[in-house]
Motif scaffolding. Structure first.
Motif, PDB file in Angstrom:
ATOM      1  N   LEU A  22       4.137 -12.395  -6.955  1.00  0.00           N
ATOM      2  CA  LEU A  22       2.990 -11.934  -5.848  1.00  0.00           C
ATOM      3  C   LEU A  22       2.445 -10.825  -7.273  1.00  0.00           C
ATOM      4  O   LEU A  22       1.638 -11.181  -7.425  1.00  0.00           O
ATOM      5  CB  LEU A  22       3.690 -11.409  -4.417  1.00  0.00           C
ATOM      6  CG  LEU A  22       2.869 -12.393  -3.316  1.00  0.00           C
ATOM      7  CD1 LEU A  22       3.617 -10.868  -2.087  1.00  0.00           C
ATOM      8  CD2 LEU A  22       1.312 -12.029  -2.864  1.00  0.00           C
ATOM      9  N   GLU A  25       1.256 -12.711  -9.927  1.00  0.00           N
ATOM     10  CA  GLU A  25      -0.777 -12.691  -9.348  1.00  0.00           C
ATOM     11  C   GLU A  25      -1.211 -11.628  -9.395  1.00  0.00           C
ATOM     12  O   GLU A  25      -2.621 -11.961  -9.917  1.00  0.00           O
ATOM     13  CB  GLU A  25      -0.354 -13.983  -8.239  1.00  0.00           C
ATOM     14  CG  GLU A  25      -1.342 -14.340  -7.670  1.00  0.00           C
ATOM     15  CD  GLU A  25      -1.744 -15.335  -6.417  1.00  0.00           C
ATOM     16  OE1 GLU A  25      -2.283 -16.094  -6.571  1.00  0.00           O
ATOM     17  OE2 GLU A  25      -0.671 -16.011  -5.501  1.00  0.00           O
ATOM     18  N   VAL A  26      -1.140 -10.821  -9.127  1.00  0.00           N
ATOM     19  CA  VAL A  26      -1.859  -9.530  -8.484  1.00  0.00           C
ATOM     20  C   VAL A  26      -1.999  -9.361 -10.135  1.00  0.00           C
ATOM     21  O   VAL A  26      -3.093  -8.691 -10.506  1.00  0.00           O
ATOM     22  CB  VAL A  26      -1.283  -8.547  -7.741  1.00  0.00           C
ATOM     23  CG1 VAL A  26      -1.625  -7.445  -8.066  1.00  0.00           C
ATOM     24  CG2 VAL A  26      -1.248  -9.037  -6.291  1.00  0.00           C
ATOM     25  N   HIS A  41      -9.510  -8.773  -3.182  1.00  0.00           N
ATOM     26  CA  HIS A  41      -9.085 -10.030  -3.127  1.00  0.00           C
ATOM     27  C   HIS A  41      -7.663  -9.863  -2.128  1.00  0.00           C
ATOM     28  O   HIS A  41      -6.602  -8.983  -2.014  1.00  0.00           O
ATOM     29  CB  HIS A  41      -8.370 -10.590  -4.435  1.00  0.00           C
ATOM     30  CG  HIS A  41      -7.555 -11.978  -4.853  1.00  0.00           C
ATOM     31  ND1 HIS A  41      -7.209 -12.471  -4.418  1.00  0.00           N
ATOM     32  CD2 HIS A  41      -8.545 -12.800  -5.346  1.00  0.00           C
ATOM     33  CE1 HIS A  41      -6.309 -13.556  -4.526  1.00  0.00           C
ATOM     34  NE2 HIS A  41      -7.674 -14.010  -4.829  1.00  0.00           N
ATOM     35  N   THR A  43      -5.133 -11.630  -1.565  1.00  0.00           N
ATOM     36  CA  THR A  43      -3.836 -11.627  -2.525  1.00  0.00           C
ATOM     37  C   THR A  43      -3.145  -9.764  -2.699  1.00  0.00           C
ATOM     38  O   THR A  43      -2.214  -9.240  -2.646  1.00  0.00           O
ATOM     39  CB  THR A  43      -3.440 -12.306  -3.462  1.00  0.00           C
ATOM     40  OG1 THR A  43      -4.351 -13.691  -3.296  1.00  0.00           O
ATOM     41  CG2 THR A  43      -1.954 -12.433  -4.054  1.00  0.00           C
ATOM     42  N   LEU A  46      -2.545  -8.416   0.364  1.00  0.00           N
ATOM     43  CA  LEU A  46      -1.313  -8.400   0.876  1.00  0.00           C
ATOM     44  C   LEU A  46      -0.495  -7.631   0.281  1.00  0.00           C
ATOM     45  O   LEU A  46       0.743  -7.291   0.625  1.00  0.00           O
ATOM     46  CB  LEU A  46      -1.152 -10.313   0.811  1.00  0.00           C
ATOM     47  CG  LEU A  46       0.411 -10.453   1.079  1.00  0.00           C
ATOM     48  CD1 LEU A  46       0.835  -9.891   2.585  1.00  0.00           C
ATOM     49  CD2 LEU A  46       0.412 -11.774   1.048  1.00  0.00           C
ATOM     50  N   TYR A  47      -0.249  -8.376  -1.167  1.00  0.00           N
ATOM     51  CA  TYR A  47       0.816  -7.545  -2.027  1.00  0.00           C
ATOM     52  C   TYR A  47       0.875  -6.092  -1.801  1.00  0.00           C
ATOM     53  O   TYR A  47       1.722  -5.340  -1.707  1.00  0.00           O
ATOM     54  CB  TYR A  47       0.894  -7.326  -3.630  1.00  0.00           C
ATOM     55  CG  TYR A  47       1.525  -6.689  -4.230  1.00  0.00           C
ATOM     56  CD1 TYR A  47       3.236  -7.750  -4.328  1.00  0.00           C
ATOM     57  CD2 TYR A  47       1.296  -5.824  -5.440  1.00  0.00           C
ATOM     58  CE1 TYR A  47       4.013  -7.016  -5.384  1.00  0.00           C
ATOM     59  CE2 TYR A  47       2.387  -5.614  -6.243  1.00  0.00           C
ATOM     60  CZ  TYR A  47       3.644  -5.565  -5.491  1.00  0.00           C
ATOM     61  OH  TYR A  47       4.425  -5.152  -6.540  1.00  0.00           O
ATOM     62  N   TYR A  88       1.728 -13.013   8.883  1.00  0.00           N
ATOM     63  CA  TYR A  88       2.512 -12.936   7.894  1.00  0.00           C
ATOM     64  C   TYR A  88       3.843 -11.969   8.135  1.00  0.00           C
ATOM     65  O   TYR A  88       3.181 -11.140   9.129  1.00  0.00           O
ATOM     66  CB  TYR A  88       2.774 -12.188   6.694  1.00  0.00           C
ATOM     67  CG  TYR A  88       1.834 -13.120   5.227  1.00  0.00           C
ATOM     68  CD1 TYR A  88       1.936 -13.872   4.087  1.00  0.00           C
ATOM     69  CD2 TYR A  88       0.419 -12.995   5.502  1.00  0.00           C
ATOM     70  CE1 TYR A  88       1.602 -14.772   4.204  1.00  0.00           C
ATOM     71  CE2 TYR A  88      -0.712 -13.191   4.641  1.00  0.00           C
ATOM     72  CZ  TYR A  88       0.408 -14.557   3.854  1.00  0.00           C
ATOM     73  OH  TYR A  88      -0.305 -15.680   3.158  1.00  0.00           O
ATOM     74  N   TYR A 110       5.828 -16.758   7.305  1.00  0.00           N
ATOM     75  CA  TYR A 110       4.058 -16.815   6.948  1.00  0.00           C
ATOM     76  C   TYR A 110       4.153 -18.351   8.492  1.00  0.00           C
ATOM     77  O   TYR A 110       4.254 -19.474   8.756  1.00  0.00           O
ATOM     78  CB  TYR A 110       4.100 -17.958   5.876  1.00  0.00           C
ATOM     79  CG  TYR A 110       3.755 -17.531   4.184  1.00  0.00           C
ATOM     80  CD1 TYR A 110       5.084 -17.836   4.077  1.00  0.00           C
ATOM     81  CD2 TYR A 110       3.238 -16.861   3.763  1.00  0.00           C
ATOM     82  CE1 TYR A 110       5.292 -17.696   2.448  1.00  0.00           C
ATOM     83  CE2 TYR A 110       3.785 -16.505   2.345  1.00  0.00           C
ATOM     84  CZ  TYR A 110       4.815 -17.051   2.134  1.00  0.00           C
ATOM     85  OH  TYR A 110       5.060 -16.619   0.771  1.00  0.00           O
TER      86      TYR A 110
END
Length: 147
Positions: A22, A25-26, A41, A43, A46-47, A88, A110
């Protein structure tokens, strides 16, 4: 990382990998998106929510009843809602000895529809039954990274 006297660890092969993936990706999103796109975004959100749960919410009172699981999973806890998207769940285990106060972040699940074979509670229960999470503090420490 130590927060409110609790030392926080990440189980290497499960949450440790999820977190690293994660995070990577961030970082990539930050490089390629505008500031506004990055901030909104899913993601990135979420992070951020995961890290707030780990650094702020769980260490306030890791034994709080709203984290508690029951039955076979009674030794474990989970974060739901509290900024995390509805689908989540962040599973963790808290161990306290006179010398050590530790929170082990185990796995980000998930959930799908309740009763679905992919439901994260069923998946987590199977992980517990297979012995994927050590029981003792020392064994958990050997399988963990500290941030």
């Amino acid at each position: 990382m130590i927060v409110n006297g609790w030392r926080i660890y990440f189980i290497n092969r499960l949450f440790g990998k999820q977190r690293r993936d994660l995070q990577a990706e961030v970082r990539q999103l930050k490089k390629k998106l505008s500031f506004e796109e990055y901030q909104s975004h899913a993601t990135v959100k979420l992070y951020a929510a995961i890290m707030v749960a780990i650094k702020e919410k769980i260490p306030l009172d890791p034994f709080a009843s709203y984290f508690a699981l029951f039955g076979l999973l009674k030794k474990y806890s989970r974060v739901k809602k509290m900024g995390l998207p509805d689908r989540y769940r962040l599973f963790f285990r808290t161990l306290q000895t006179p010398e050590h106060k530790a929170i082990f972040i185990l796995w980000l699940g998930y959930p799908r529809k309740q009763g679905d074979k992919n439901d994260c509670y069923k998946a987590f229960t199977k992980m517990v039954q297979r012995g994927e999470f050590p029981e003792s503090l020392n064994a958990l420490l050997l399988n963990s990274d500290q941030d």
